[in-house]
Write an enzyme that holds these catalytic residues in place. Structure first.
Site, PDB file in Angstrom:
ATOM      1  N   GLY A  72      47.146  40.199  39.389  1.00 58.94           N
ATOM      2  CA  GLY A  72      45.798  40.341  39.926  1.00 58.94           C
ATOM      3  C   GLY A  72      45.768  40.260  41.442  1.00 58.94           C
ATOM      4  CG  ASN A 153      38.613  31.494  41.154  1.00 58.06           C
ATOM      5  OD1 ASN A 153      37.694  31.896  41.873  1.00 58.06           O
ATOM      6  ND2 ASN A 153      39.621  30.797  41.624  1.00 58.06           N
ATOM      7  CD  GLN A 181      39.298  33.209  36.319  1.00 56.16           C
ATOM      8  OE1 GLN A 181      38.980  32.795  35.202  1.00 56.16           O
ATOM      9  NE2 GLN A 181      40.370  32.779  36.944  1.00 56.16           N
ATOM     10  CB  SER A 201      45.279  39.082  36.269  1.00 52.04           C
ATOM     11  OG  SER A 201      46.415  38.276  36.033  1.00 52.04           O
ATOM     12  CG  HIS A 203      48.361  35.182  34.139  1.00 51.34           C
ATOM     13  ND1 HIS A 203      47.965  33.882  34.391  1.00 51.34           N
ATOM     14  CD2 HIS A 203      48.153  35.849  35.291  1.00 51.34           C
ATOM     15  CE1 HIS A 203      47.573  33.784  35.647  1.00 51.34           C
ATOM     16  NE2 HIS A 203      47.676  34.966  36.209  1.00 51.34           N
ATOM     17  CB  THR A 239      61.859  49.364  38.259  1.00 47.29           C
ATOM     18  OG1 THR A 239      62.873  50.015  39.017  1.00 47.29           O
ATOM     19  CG2 THR A 239      62.126  49.561  36.772  1.00 47.29           C
ATOM     20  CB  CYS A 327      45.656  30.093  43.769  1.00 43.66           C
ATOM     21  SG  CYS A 327      45.870  31.076  42.293  1.00 43.66           S
TER      22      CYS A 327
END
Lengths: 389, 389
Positions: A72, A153, A181, A201, A203, A239, A327
């Site tokens: 994200g 968040n 979120q 994102s 996860h 990749t 974070c």
């Protein structure tokens, strides 16, 4: 010891079906999707199916509007820096809000400090909400991009994205939303919302870590943020993280199929937890908007105590929460989001965020409501602030 | 059908032990390593153990010199853009080579085109090798950074990194090397080499895709490339990809324990394949350096035929190879690396790269040597160029 995970705003458990979908891409279909041989083509089939799942979950018009990223935060960087740098001849003014995630704020600050952009940081009301009128007023001749998150968040407040996007469109300003979120836990429709770019994102909704996506409406011009190979139609070098992308696709598929039932269940647990805290503990401040709120977000400040001590005490009872964003952990400053809603430093320091997911159960809510009042009381008894009051 | 995977330069099979090490971090230890609670601390233990494994493999002085990234390309971007932007007051000249991966070349070109830097692209000899004398001559008063890859991804040539790094150090120029193809398949020692920064990528040596690292010697100042949370000591924002990082750590551990034995085995297979092709097929051009070469890299041009047709024919026999870098696939231009070594467009178009790993076996080499001559002959018979010759 009982273990209750209520830090789903930080990250979620990978869904077992997601891991299962990923596994063959580690050991068998391990080719590079950019390769022409069979191994590569098998991998490519997987990533393009996943792209289609992302498209469906957010109702993009075309799978090619989805750019896979390493998460994200990278998606936010790509949207903001990529757009700003590609369009800076048209103007160098950006608009955001004071309650954004640091992925957005620090990117804007970098463009301001190092690249000659100017940025307007919109204020919020006591719920953490941006006003469309403020937004309209902040738009200048040289405004090229606005970036406002959809669900906060920390305190869970949902911004009026549809309204903000309409203002942006009327004024010819490109509109990005950090929906990290929101996506996967509530309905998100990029066409209905009218946004030009949207970050998500994996996860945050039971997909794997290390993979995200940026939706970019067709016709929007942006520079790559990660320069390299020709992947993602030259919009993101590197990749492809095939297993991660497959996992993200599976998480999108599961979310699409299980919403809105799961949203209702999680919201009900959230409301029970909010009520349980309000009914059983005095001197608490409820943070965020009471209705316009992420399904799984609960955030309170407990006067006279420190969030960190509260977290450690909860952890001893097996309860995993957070004081705000993971974070910013390690920082001693109180949350910029809580301060923006008007709380004092003192009160903001006593914040607790409990964030729920589809894996939380009602008995876990009961357990927290049973344990939390005693912990808060004990910490308050040790607090010099509380003694004095 | 027999399946022979010889495209390990593009990506490798994840080692089953790597996947096994990752699995608990999807379903059990799924916390965010930045979180203070038990779930977070378990994850943190895992990422820090992995950091130590990366440190050991490349002999860094301190685990904190390792920054986890979303892959090798991001590591290159961080090294080059991050260093250039943080040090541009000291000068705006960079030095690289014409045979770098696009992750380096396109980053340099962006800094040149958009950020006011000037870049010298060093030429190479017929083996694809940079000369230390050319490098020394290219250094100017305002040169702040040089970035030269250690092993070439297409033709396998190893650059004289130790010598180049010494020149850089003598002249006060910071030295970065893209070692994405080298790390894990040959000994890499950042202290012995004397490099200041080094990029590596998990999926090139049986680790997972979507994760890499940048070694940054203590004292080197660089801006983050991905702005966001305070992760990686504020050098790379974004939630840690815990399972990916664990997998990278495991791949490093396996590589450290199995080198140099595996390096010797893979090199022997490579030499057998090179000899088999030279002995059985006429009119081939051997690309890259005969001795200073990545252990698994074989690269030839077959006159009068197109690399793409060759790949498709090989694929029909179950053999997966590539014509060059997977990152440029889809492009009709011949390889910039082969052209730089002095090959004509015509010859460069007929390139085949076969890249081996620890999972390749001798009978696979035999199989390729058995099949390839007939395929080349058949394609040549269809080629108007060959008829005329």
């Amino acid at each position: 010891m009982k273990k209750v995970y209520m830090d789903n705003g930080a990250t979620t458990r990978t869904h077992p079906e997601v891991l299962q979908a990923m596994e063959p891409f580690f050991l068998e279909n391990y080719g590079n999707p950019s390769s022409v041989h069979g191994f590569g083509q098998e991998a490519l089939k997987g990533t393009e199916k996943a792209r289609d799942e992302v498209k469906k979950l957010i109702n993009a018009a075309d799978p090619q509007e989805i750019i896979f990223t390493g998460g994200g935060t990278e998606a936010d960087n790509l949207a903001i820096t990529g757009y700003a740098m590609a369009n800076r001849e048209r103007g160098r003014h950006l608009i955001t809000s004071v309650v954004e995630h640091h992925a957005v704020l620090h990117t804007c600050e970098y463009l301001e400090k190092e690249m000659g952009f100017s940025v307007t940081y919109l204020p919020v009301d006591k719920y953490g909400m941006v006003s469309a009128a403020d937004f309209r007023e902040a738009i200048r001749e040289d405004t090229i991009l606005a970036t406002i998150m959809s669900g906060n968040n920390e305190i869970g407040t949902l911004q009026p994205i549809k309204e903000l996007a309409r203002v942006a469109r009327e004024q010819g300003v490109t509109f990005h939303t950090d929906a990290v979120q929101s996506v996967g836990s509530m309905p998100v429709d990029v066409q209905d919302w009218g946004v030009d770019m949207l970050s998500l994102s994996g996860h945050k909704f039971h997909g794997p870590k290390g993979v995200g996506a940026l939706y970019v409406r067709r016709g929007i011009k942006l520079h790559p943020h990660i320069h390299g190979g020709a992947q993602e139609k030259k919009r993101r070098g590197g990749t492809h993280n095939t297993p991660g992308i497959i996992g993200l696709g599976k998480a999108c598929e599961l979310a699409r199929k299980n919403l809105p039932e799961k949203e209702k269940e999680v919201s009900a647990l959230r409301d029970k937890l909010i009520k349980g805290i309000q009914d059983n503990i005095d001197e608490v401040v409820f943070n965020g908007h009471p209705e316009q709120r992420l399904p799984g977000n609960v955030n309170f400040c407990f006067r006279y105590i420190e969030g960190e001590s509260l977290l450690l005490s909860l952890d001893l009872e097996g309860i995993a929460g957070s004081s705000g964003s993971a974070c910013t952990s390690g920082s001693l400053d109180p949350s910029h989001v809580l301060l923006a809603t008007g709380l004092s430093h003192e009160v903001a320091h006593g914040s607790l965020r409990l964030t729920l997911s589809i894996f939380n159960e009602e008995e876990e809510i009961d357990y927290v409501i049973e344990k939390l009042p005693g912990i808060v009381e004990k910490l308050r008894q040790m607090s010099p602030l509380y003694q004095k009051s």
